[in-house]
Design a protein around this motif. Structure first.
Motif, PDB file in Angstrom:
ATOM      1  N   THR A 117      -0.241  10.961   5.791  1.00 28.36           N
ATOM      2  CA  THR A 117      -0.782   9.746   6.549  1.00 28.36           C
ATOM      3  C   THR A 117      -1.487  10.570   7.726  1.00 28.36           C
ATOM      4  O   THR A 117      -0.971  11.096   8.333  1.00 28.36           O
ATOM      5  CB  THR A 117       0.500   8.815   7.104  1.00 28.36           C
ATOM      6  OG1 THR A 117       1.046   8.174   6.321  1.00 28.36           O
ATOM      7  CG2 THR A 117      -0.384   7.917   7.986  1.00 28.36           C
ATOM      8  N   GLN A 142      -6.717   6.512   0.689  1.00 30.74           N
ATOM      9  CA  GLN A 142      -6.452   5.033   0.361  1.00 30.74           C
ATOM     10  C   GLN A 142      -6.312   4.514   1.943  1.00 30.74           C
ATOM     11  O   GLN A 142      -5.624   4.735   2.827  1.00 30.74           O
ATOM     12  CB  GLN A 142      -4.958   4.880  -0.112  1.00 30.74           C
ATOM     13  CG  GLN A 142      -4.828   3.351  -0.505  1.00 30.74           C
ATOM     14  CD  GLN A 142      -3.439   3.013  -0.943  1.00 30.74           C
ATOM     15  OE1 GLN A 142      -2.668   3.881  -1.009  1.00 30.74           O
ATOM     16  NE2 GLN A 142      -3.477   1.991  -2.027  1.00 30.74           N
ATOM     17  N   ASP A 196       3.198  12.902  -2.806  1.00 25.78           N
ATOM     18  CA  ASP A 196       3.737  11.797  -1.818  1.00 25.78           C
ATOM     19  C   ASP A 196       2.686  11.203  -0.995  1.00 25.78           C
ATOM     20  O   ASP A 196       2.946  10.354  -0.313  1.00 25.78           O
ATOM     21  CB  ASP A 196       4.991  12.162  -1.504  1.00 25.78           C
ATOM     22  CG  ASP A 196       5.867  12.361  -2.503  1.00 25.78           C
ATOM     23  OD1 ASP A 196       7.266  12.870  -2.092  1.00 25.78           O
ATOM     24  OD2 ASP A 196       5.804  11.656  -3.479  1.00 25.78           O
ATOM     25  N   GLU A 208      -4.615   7.145   4.327  1.00 22.51           N
ATOM     26  CA  GLU A 208      -3.569   8.058   3.442  1.00 22.51           C
ATOM     27  C   GLU A 208      -4.191   8.678   2.650  1.00 22.51           C
ATOM     28  O   GLU A 208      -5.157   8.229   1.896  1.00 22.51           O
ATOM     29  CB  GLU A 208      -2.256   6.841   2.701  1.00 22.51           C
ATOM     30  CG  GLU A 208      -1.132   7.516   2.344  1.00 22.51           C
ATOM     31  CD  GLU A 208      -0.219   7.933   2.963  1.00 22.51           C
ATOM     32  OE1 GLU A 208      -0.252   7.346   4.299  1.00 22.51           O
ATOM     33  OE2 GLU A 208       0.669   8.790   2.666  1.00 22.51           O
ATOM     34  N   PHE A 230      -3.912  11.127  -0.627  1.00 24.84           N
ATOM     35  CA  PHE A 230      -3.311  11.860  -1.920  1.00 24.84           C
ATOM     36  C   PHE A 230      -3.913  13.039  -2.710  1.00 24.84           C
ATOM     37  O   PHE A 230      -5.007  12.726  -2.993  1.00 24.84           O
ATOM     38  CB  PHE A 230      -2.989  10.480  -2.868  1.00 24.84           C
ATOM     39  CG  PHE A 230      -2.042   9.395  -2.562  1.00 24.84           C
ATOM     40  CD1 PHE A 230      -2.651   8.425  -1.858  1.00 24.84           C
ATOM     41  CD2 PHE A 230      -0.752   9.511  -2.424  1.00 24.84           C
ATOM     42  CE1 PHE A 230      -1.779   7.364  -1.338  1.00 24.84           C
ATOM     43  CE2 PHE A 230       0.049   8.603  -1.958  1.00 24.84           C
ATOM     44  CZ  PHE A 230      -0.634   7.364  -1.252  1.00 24.84           C
TER      45      PHE A 230
END
Lengths: 113, 115
Positions: free
Chosen positions: A108, A38, A105, A88, A90
């Motif tokens: 980064t 992201q 969670d 980010e 995931f």
């Protein structure tokens, strides 16, 4: 219940260096595993997925991930990081019974010039 | 360009307003999802529609009301929201929902601010 752990909240690497992002999962059956990225102000984009078969999977943007059942891990790797990889990340596991995915969670990634 | 389109991109509303978020996909996907995402957190699943029927509601407050008019469209109707509802709302779709667990395609989200 299934769960996903991404042990590293924040990772910083230099541009051109190699990268490994860790993901550990807990799931009773054969897992469906995903990595998403992201970028700021955007939605999630699928990098790669593992359903079955070859445990080393190739994804987009030069990423790969290796499924290790014995370690319950699905770590993401890239041999040479580019500044545009800062984002980010995931990891997610799909629950075939519940019909939904559980996300970690996130990690980064910062890329130094 | 994302294949899942969300409108509007930004929305500011008061606590007494009624508004709707819209999501559209033309990939022939039969499962569609609403997520809420707070800053620096993973997406939290709110609702899943599978074959245009609501299949999962993650105990979402009734001030959020989803609607799936057809297989390409997904709406989220908002009413009497609270400041803590301010977040990025993401829509996603996948080929099938339920037990198949296909990867999801996400829109870029609607940034919602509640005054």
């Amino acid at each position: 219940a299934q769960s996903v752990t991404q042990p590293d909240i924040h990772i910083t690497v230099s541009e051109g260096a190699s990268l490994e992002l860790r993901c550990n999962y807990s799931y009773g059956a054969t897992p469906y595993l995903f990595w998403y990225v992201q970028s700021p102000g955007q939605g999630l984009q699928l990098l790669l997925k593992y359903f079955s078969g070859d445990t080393l999977v190739q994804g987009i943007k030069g990423f790969e991930a290796e499924f290790k059942r014995s370690q319950s891990s699905f770590n993401l790797r890239k041999p040479s990081v580019h500044w545009s990889d800062a984002a980010e990340y995931f990891c997610a596991v799909g629950d075939t019974n519940a019909g939904k995915s559980t996300f970690g969670d996130g990690t980064t990634l910062t890329v130094k010039p | 360009d994302t294949e899942v389109t969300q409108t509007p991109k930004h929305l500011v509303m008061g606590m007494t307003n009624k508004k709707s978020l819209k999501c559209e996909q033309h990939m022939g996907h039969r499962a569609m999802y609403w997520y809420k995402q707070k800053a620096k957190k993973p997406p939290e699943l709110m609702f899943v529609y599978s074959y245009e029927k609501l299949s999962i509601n993650e105990s979402v407050p009734s001030r959020f009301s989803p609607e799936c008019p057809n297989s390409s469209l997904l709406n989220l109707h908002l009413h009497a929201l609270q400041p803590e509802d301010s977040a990025l709302y993401l829509c996603a779709s996948s080929q099938e929902g339920g037990r198949n667990n296909q990867p999801q395609h996400f829109g870029d989200g609607t940034r919602l601010s509640i005054l």
